[in-house]
Write an enzyme that holds these catalytic residues in place. Structure first.
Site, mmCIF file in Angstrom:
data_model
loop_
_atom_site.group_PDB
_atom_site.id
_atom_site.type_symbol
_atom_site.label_atom_id
_atom_site.label_comp_id
_atom_site.label_asym_id
_atom_site.label_seq_id
_atom_site.Cartn_x
_atom_site.Cartn_y
_atom_site.Cartn_z
ATOM 1 N N ASP A 95 0.825 -1.216 0.000
ATOM 2 C CA ASP A 95 0.000 0.000 0.000
ATOM 3 C C ASP A 95 0.858 1.266 0.000
ATOM 4 O O ASP A 95 1.985 1.257 0.500
ATOM 5 C CB ASP A 95 -0.921 -0.020 1.228
ATOM 6 C CG ASP A 95 -2.093 0.942 1.080
ATOM 7 O OD1 ASP A 95 -2.404 1.352 -0.059
ATOM 8 O OD2 ASP A 95 -2.696 1.306 2.114
ATOM 9 N N ASN B 238 -10.880 -2.660 -5.076
ATOM 10 C CA ASN B 238 -10.139 -1.706 -5.917
ATOM 11 C C ASN B 238 -10.817 -1.474 -7.274
ATOM 12 O O ASN B 238 -10.494 -0.519 -7.981
ATOM 13 C CB ASN B 238 -8.681 -2.150 -6.131
ATOM 14 C CG ASN B 238 -7.817 -2.038 -4.893
ATOM 15 O OD1 ASN B 238 -6.874 -2.811 -4.718
ATOM 16 N ND2 ASN B 238 -8.122 -1.082 -4.013
ATOM 17 N N ARG C 53 -4.769 -2.089 8.879
ATOM 18 C CA ARG C 53 -5.936 -2.946 8.666
ATOM 19 C C ARG C 53 -5.608 -3.998 7.608
ATOM 20 O O ARG C 53 -4.636 -3.871 6.861
ATOM 21 C CB ARG C 53 -7.153 -2.109 8.245
ATOM 22 C CG ARG C 53 -6.898 -1.202 7.058
ATOM 23 C CD ARG C 53 -8.156 -0.406 6.669
ATOM 24 N NE ARG C 53 -7.843 0.591 5.662
ATOM 25 C CZ ARG C 53 -7.753 1.903 5.890
ATOM 26 N NH1 ARG C 53 -7.955 2.382 7.099
ATOM 27 N NH2 ARG C 53 -7.464 2.736 4.905
#
Ligand code: IPE
Ligand code: IPE
Ligand code: MG
Length: 230
Positions: free
Chosen positions: A15, A63, A184
């Site tokens: 990420d 996504n 997360r």
């Protein structure tokens, strides 16, 4: 550093590509391109250390909500990667693709199948790419198959259920590394990560390399894993 107690299976939530690009005034897709380079470096380092399994979260089912041009740029990156898997093959690495792959164009899916077939007998390292992957989607998909194929309830247990998941044949993940600062799972390996250790870092994925990976492994080696025991 001394490499001890390494994970058997490490998962990466790659990420921060978009923010990496934004910080430099660049389009998000350039962040993804740099992220792809970081992915190769991480896979190489894992291989060098003798880690057997790594799974990289590259595109989640959620996504799909992103703007069309970003999704297109990501699809192009995956497709380009598939054009040259010789390097992985030469390193005795096996490639796997996990996720709801019908989302991808036929031509890309064919390349995925070819890459899986070409590397299926490689034994050094298994590199799985999670593409259009969602943990909830994976569990639902398994349940639907069990129902349609008529499952034998008395033979169903946690191990046999695992055979219905996209990750069939892979061991549970031991360590999950997430870059980009969020803490997360974002729907990654929710079944397989039941007893995984987590490592979070603020570093954006394009900046994540060997040194920080070593730091994650060092921390992992010191965690006391009890699996519910004492
Ligand atoms: C991760 O980077 C790559 C994908 C989810 C495809 P992001 O694109 O989520 O980057 P940020 O989180 O917006 O910085
Ligand atoms: C998780 O990143 C998915 C991948 C890295 C492929 P996201 O950027 O999509 O996650 P959220 O939206 O911050 O939870
Ligand atoms: Mg993100």
């Amino acid at each position: 550093m001394i490499y001890e107690n390494l994970p058997v299976h490490v998962g990466f939530i790659m990420d921060g590509n978009g923010r990496w690009a934004k910080k430099r005034g660049l389009p998000r897709k350039l962040g993804h391109r740099e992220g792809a380079k970081a992915f190769k470096k991480c896979a190489d380092h894992c291989m060098k250390l003798g880690i057997k399994f790594a799974t990289f979260y590259a595109f989640s089912t959620e996504n799909q909500k992103r703007p069309e041009d970003e999704v297109e740029a990501l699809l192009k990156l995956f497709d380009d990667y598939l054009d040259d898997i010789r390097e992985m093959d030469a390193k005795n690495a096996r490639l796997r693709f996990i996720g709801e792959l019908s989302f991808f164009p036929d031509s890309t899916r064919e390349k995925m199948l070819e890459a899986e077939n070409a590397t299926k007998n490689n034994t050094g390292f298994t590199c799985s790419l999670a593409l259009n992957y969602g943990g909830r989607d994976e569990i639902l998909h398994a349940v639907k198959r069990l129902v349609t194929e008529g499952c034998n309830l008395s033979a169903l247990n946690e191990d046999t259920f695992g055979d219905y998941l996209y990750t069939k044949g892979l061991p549970d993940v031991d360590l999950i590394i997430r870059t980009g600062g969020e803490q997360r799972l974002s729907n990654f390996l929710i079944w397989q990560a039941a007893y995984a250790e987590y490592y979070y870092t603020d570093t954006f994925f394009p900046d994540f390399g060997k040194r920080e990976l070593d730091k994650a492994f060092e921390e992992f080696a010191e965690r006391g894993r009890r699996f519910g025991g004492v």
